[in-house]
Design a protein around this motif. Structure first.
Motif, mmCIF file in Angstrom:
data_model
loop_
_atom_site.group_PDB
_atom_site.id
_atom_site.type_symbol
_atom_site.label_atom_id
_atom_site.label_comp_id
_atom_site.label_asym_id
_atom_site.label_seq_id
_atom_site.Cartn_x
_atom_site.Cartn_y
_atom_site.Cartn_z
ATOM 1 N N ARG A 45 0.823 -1.211 0.000
ATOM 2 C CA ARG A 45 0.000 0.000 0.000
ATOM 3 C C ARG A 45 0.854 1.255 0.000
ATOM 4 O O ARG A 45 0.470 2.272 -0.565
ATOM 5 N N THR A 48 2.277 1.687 -3.585
ATOM 6 C CA THR A 48 1.312 2.098 -4.603
ATOM 7 C C THR A 48 0.799 3.503 -4.369
ATOM 8 O O THR A 48 -0.057 3.982 -5.111
ATOM 9 N N GLY A 49 1.309 4.166 -3.315
ATOM 10 C CA GLY A 49 0.857 5.528 -3.060
ATOM 11 C C GLY A 49 -0.468 5.599 -2.348
ATOM 12 O O GLY A 49 -1.094 6.643 -2.268
ATOM 13 N N TYR A 50 -0.932 4.471 -1.810
ATOM 14 C CA TYR A 50 -2.212 4.480 -1.101
ATOM 15 C C TYR A 50 -2.067 5.125 0.265
ATOM 16 O O TYR A 50 -2.903 5.895 0.688
ATOM 17 N N MET A 51 -0.987 4.772 0.957
ATOM 18 C CA MET A 51 -0.760 5.392 2.268
ATOM 19 C C MET A 51 0.701 5.793 2.415
ATOM 20 O O MET A 51 1.574 5.191 1.813
ATOM 21 N N PRO A 52 0.945 6.836 3.193
ATOM 22 C CA PRO A 52 2.323 7.285 3.369
ATOM 23 C C PRO A 52 3.023 6.462 4.452
ATOM 24 O O PRO A 52 2.363 5.985 5.374
ATOM 25 N N LEU A 70 1.540 11.079 -7.465
ATOM 26 C CA LEU A 70 0.766 10.927 -8.705
ATOM 27 C C LEU A 70 1.607 10.283 -9.805
ATOM 28 O O LEU A 70 1.114 9.469 -10.579
ATOM 29 N N ARG A 73 1.793 6.672 -9.062
ATOM 30 C CA ARG A 73 0.523 5.988 -9.324
ATOM 31 C C ARG A 73 0.281 5.785 -10.819
ATOM 32 O O ARG A 73 -0.373 4.843 -11.220
ATOM 33 N N LYS A 74 0.818 6.716 -11.630
ATOM 34 C CA LYS A 74 0.667 6.553 -13.081
ATOM 35 C C LYS A 74 1.420 5.332 -13.591
ATOM 36 O O LYS A 74 1.086 4.764 -14.621
ATOM 37 N N TYR A 78 -1.727 -2.118 -9.834
ATOM 38 C CA TYR A 78 -1.901 -2.674 -8.487
ATOM 39 C C TYR A 78 -3.124 -3.577 -8.451
ATOM 40 O O TYR A 78 -4.205 -3.197 -8.892
ATOM 41 N N MET A 98 -11.557 2.742 -15.703
ATOM 42 C CA MET A 98 -10.196 2.805 -15.158
ATOM 43 C C MET A 98 -9.217 3.337 -16.204
ATOM 44 O O MET A 98 -8.310 4.103 -15.885
ATOM 45 N N SER A 100 -9.828 5.399 -18.649
ATOM 46 C CA SER A 100 -9.944 6.838 -18.883
ATOM 47 C C SER A 100 -9.341 7.614 -17.713
ATOM 48 O O SER A 100 -8.734 8.662 -17.920
ATOM 49 N N LEU A 101 -9.501 7.097 -16.499
ATOM 50 C CA LEU A 101 -8.851 7.758 -15.355
ATOM 51 C C LEU A 101 -7.333 7.741 -15.508
ATOM 52 O O LEU A 101 -6.643 8.630 -15.054
ATOM 53 N N ARG A 102 -6.844 6.688 -16.159
ATOM 54 C CA ARG A 102 -5.401 6.547 -16.312
ATOM 55 C C ARG A 102 -4.898 7.088 -17.658
ATOM 56 O O ARG A 102 -3.728 6.909 -17.990
ATOM 57 N N ARG A 103 -5.806 7.706 -18.419
ATOM 58 C CA ARG A 103 -5.425 8.324 -19.693
ATOM 59 C C ARG A 103 -4.743 7.340 -20.638
ATOM 60 O O ARG A 103 -3.715 7.660 -21.235
ATOM 61 N N THR B 90 -5.324 4.733 -5.510
ATOM 62 C CA THR B 90 -4.026 4.385 -6.097
ATOM 63 C C THR B 90 -3.999 4.685 -7.593
ATOM 64 O O THR B 90 -3.033 4.384 -8.271
ATOM 65 N N ARG B 241 -5.989 7.666 4.316
ATOM 66 C CA ARG B 241 -4.675 7.154 3.948
ATOM 67 C C ARG B 241 -3.774 6.975 5.158
ATOM 68 O O ARG B 241 -2.845 6.204 5.137
#
Lengths: 314, 243
Positions: A45, A48-52, A70, A73-74, A78, A98, A100-103, B90, B241
Motif C-alpha cells: 500500500r 502504490t501511493g495508497y498510504m504514506p 501521482l 501511481r501513473k 496494483y 479505469m 480513462s482515469l489513467r489516460r 491508487t 490514507r
C-alpha cells in the motif's frame, strides 16, 4: 524498479513494518513471503501511493512515493488483495472507466489486448457481479495491466483460484516479469519458489531473509542433511562416514543403525556415502535426503512469537 | 479537471441503473404530483387558481431533506466498504478530484430530477391568465439548485467519514435537520443569535430566493457551505490514507 530504504509504518503505536530495505530491478519478479499480518499488504500500500510511510523512503519507477505520488501511481499497476470491482458494471465498462482515469491512449484497442491477455474476451460484456471468483481475479489483473505499468504490484494474486487458474495466473505473471518489475505477495511457498526470481521472507514487519528461492533453501537449511540406515551398529557407521569427502558431521539418531549426515551446502554426498557403506561390506538399508524444504525454513524463520503477533494488515 | 468529469460521469450513469435513484425520483414526483393536483382541483372548484409556480417547491424542499442523504450515502462509504476506494486512491487521481467528481455526479442527477418538476409551473402558466411570473420562478429554481448543491455536498462529506452507507444516511439527515431547525434558536437579539440565524439552511432559501430576490449573502452562504463540505470531504478521504 523499486527502491526501498528504511521503510517503517506505525499504526498508532503498533509497528506494521520496521526498517525495510530492498530493491527490485526491471525484469525481476520479487516475491514477498510471510504469514498473515506480517506487513506485506502495508508495504504494498505504501509502494502504490495508497498510504504514506511513517519514516523511510520508497522510490517506484524513479519517483518518490510520498513527494511524487501521482507520478508513482501513473506507473504502477496494483491488484489489491480484495479485488476492487464494481459488480454493476460490465467488464468492458469497468476497464473503460479505469482506462480513462489513467489516460490510456487508444483505449478500445488496449482493452481488447488486455482482455486477450487475461483470456476474458468472451466475457467482455458480462456484468462483473455475475463472474466467478477466478474470472473476477482476471478482470482485476486486467485492470492492473491496462496502462502497461512499469511496476506491477500484486497482493496475493492467486488467492481463491482453482489449481488450473493458479497455473494460468502464474504463467501470466512470469510472462509479465520479462519486461516489468513485478512484486507479488503470497503465503504459499511453492508459489514463491516457482514464480519468483527472488524471495523476501517477511515476518512481524521485518525482512528475515532474502535470496533466490534455491539459495534461500540451501543457505537457511544450513547444510544438506541425509539419513543413512544400515545393518550395522551406529557407532561403526559414524567414523566410516565421517571420513567421506564433503561430510561435515555425523551423529546417531535414536533409531537402531541410523545416522544423520550433514554435508557442506550445495554438495550432494549421497553417492559417496552409499559407496562408503557398501565398500565397508555393510548392507545399506535406507538413504534419504532430510534437507529442509523452503516450507520448513519458512516456518523456522517465522515461528518465533507468531502467536503474540497483532494483526498488522488490514 | 478531466478526472472530475470522468468520475462524475460514471456516478451519473450509475444513478440511471440504480433502483434507489428511481425510487427516490418516483417518490418525489408522486408526492409533488398529488400536491399539484389537489391545488389545481380545488382551484377549479372555487374558480380561482393561484398563479404561483412555486406551489410544488415548498414541499420539494422538505422531501429533499430525505432525498439528499439517500442519494449521497453510498458515494464514498460504499467504495470504502467494497474495497474499490483503494483502487481510486491508487489511481492518478487527486483526492479533491474524487470528492468533487462524486458530488458533481449526484448534483447533476438531482438537477435533472428537479428540472422535470418545471412541468408543473408550465402547466399552471397555460391555465392561468396572464400566466405566472417567470422571473420569480427562475430565481426560486436557482435558489433550489443552490440549496440542493449544498445539501448534497454535506452528504458527500459525511459519506467520506463512514464505511457504512446507513450510518452516513442518518448522520447526513441529522446534520441537515440540525441546520434546518437551528435558526429557531436564534430568535433573540445580539451577535450570537444573528450567527445562529445565519447558519439556518432553509431561511437562506425562503427569505429571498424563494420570493424571487437574488440576495448575495444567501448565495454566498450556499456556495460557502458547498465548498466547506467538499473541502472537509477531501480532508476525510486524505485522512483515510493515514489510518
Amino acid at each position: 524498479m523499486i527502491e526501498v530504504e528504511g521503510l517503517t509504518k506505525y499504526y498508532g503505536l503498533h509497528p506494521a513494518i520496521q526498517d525495510l530495505t530492498f530493491r527490485a530491478e526491471t525484469g525481476e519478479i520479487v516475491g514477498f513471503l510471510g504469514p498473515n499480518g506480517a506487513g506485506k499488504t502495508t508495504t504494498m500500500r505504501i509502494l502504490t501511493g495508497y498510504m504514506p510511510p511513517t519514516s523511510g523512503t520508497a522510490r517506484v519507477a524513479g519517483f518518490d512515493v510520498l513527494e511524487e505520488s501521482l507520478e508513482v501511481r501513473k506507473r504502477v499497476g496494483y491488484l489489491p488483495e480484495t479485488v476492487p470491482l464494481y459488480p454493476e458494471m460490465t467488464v468492458v465498462e469497468y476497464l473503460e472507466f479505469m482506462g480513462s482515469l489513467r489516460r490510456v491512449p487508444e483505449l478500445e484497442t488496449r482493452i481488447e489486448e488486455v482482455l486477450e491477455r487475461v483470456d476474458m474476451l468472451e466475457r467482455a460484456e458480462s456484468y462483473i457481479g455475475s463472474l466467478s471468483k477466478g474470472l473476477r481475479q482476471r478482470v482485476g489483473l486486467g485492470q492492473a495491466l491496462l496502462h502497461d505499468p512499469e511496476v506491477l504490484i500484486l497482493d496475493e494474486p492467486t488467492i481463491g483460484l482453482d489449481p488450473a487458474q493458479i497455473i494460468e495466473v502464474r504463467n501470466l505473471i512470469q510472462d509479465l516479469g520479462a519486461d516489468h518489475t513485478v512484486m507479488l505477495s503470497t503465503h504459499i511457498l511453492s508459489e514463491a519458489q516457482q514464480v519468483c526470481d527472488r524471495v523476501m521472507i517477511i515476518n512481524r514487519g521485518r525482512i528475515v531473509a532474502e535470496d533466490t528461492p534455491a539459495n534461500l533453501q540451501a543457505q537457511l537449511a544450513g547444510a544438506e542433511q541425509i539419513l543413512v540406515r544400515a545393518a550395522a551398529e551406529a557407532r561403526d557407521l559414524v567414523p566410516l562416514l565421517r571420513a567421506v569427502n564433503g561430510v561435515v558431521e555425523v551423529k546417531p539418531t535414536e533409531h537402531e543403525g541410523e545416522v544423520e549426515v550433514r554435508s557442506a551446502p550445495g554438495q550432494d554426498v549421497r553417492p559417496l556415502v552409499a559407496r562408503a557403506v557398501v565398500e565397508a561390506d555393510l548392507d545399506l538399508l535406507e538413504l534419504r535426503s532430510a534437507g529442509l524444504s523452503l516450507e520448513e525454513v519458512f516456518l523456522q524463520l517465522t515461528r518465533e512469537d507468531a502467536g503474540t503477533e497483532a494483526r498488522a494488515e488490514g | 479537471m478531466r478526472n472530475i468529469w470522468i468520475i462524475a460521469g460514471r456516478e451519473l450513469r450509475r444513478y440511471f441503473v440504480s433502483p434507489v435513484a428511481y425510487a427516490v425520483a418516483a417518490m418525489l414526483y408522486l408526492i409533488l404530483g398529488v400536491i399539484f393536483f389537489i391545488n389545481i382541483y380545488f382551484g377549479l372548484q372555487t374558480g380561482q387558481i393561484n398563479p404561483d409556480g412555486r406551489m410544488v417547491m415548498g414541499p420539494m424542499v422538505t422531501i429533499l431533506l430525505f432525498v439528499a442523504p439517500a442519494l449521497t450515502m453510498r458515494l464514498i462509504a460504499d467504495e470504502a466498504r467494497m474495497g474499490t476506494l483503494e483502487l481510486l486512491l491508487t489511481a492518478p487521481v487527486r483526492d479533491w478530484e474524487l470528492v468533487v467528481g462524486k458530488w458533481l455526479g449526484v448534483f447533476g442527477f438531482m438537477v435533472g430530477v428537479i428540472a422535470v418538476t418545471w412541468i408543473y409551473p408550465l402547466i399552471l402558466h397555460r391555465m392561468t391568465n396572464p400566466g405566472i411570473d417567470q422571473g420569480v420562478l427562475i430565481t426560486a429554481y436557482l435558489g433550489l439548485v443552490l440549496l440542493v448543491g449544498s445539501m448534497l455536498a454535506v452528504g458527500v462529506f459525511v459519506s467520506s467519514l463512514f464505511d457504512n452507507p446507513m450510518a452516513a444516511f442518518f448522520t447526513t439527515l441529522a446534520i441537515l435537520l440540525g441546520l434546518w431547525v437551528i435558526s429557531g434558536l436564534g430568535s433573540g437579539a445580539g451577535t450570537a443569535s444573528e450567527i445562529i440565524r445565519y447558519l439556518g439552511i432553509v431561511d437562506h432559501y425562503y427569505d429571498y430566493l424563494y420570493r424571487g430576490i437574488i440576495n448575495l449573502p444567501d448565495v454566498v452562504y450556499f456556495l460557502s457551505l458547498t465548498s466547506l463540505a467538499l473541502f472537509l470531504g477531501t480532508q476525510a478521504v486524505e485522512s483515510r490514507r493515514w489510518r
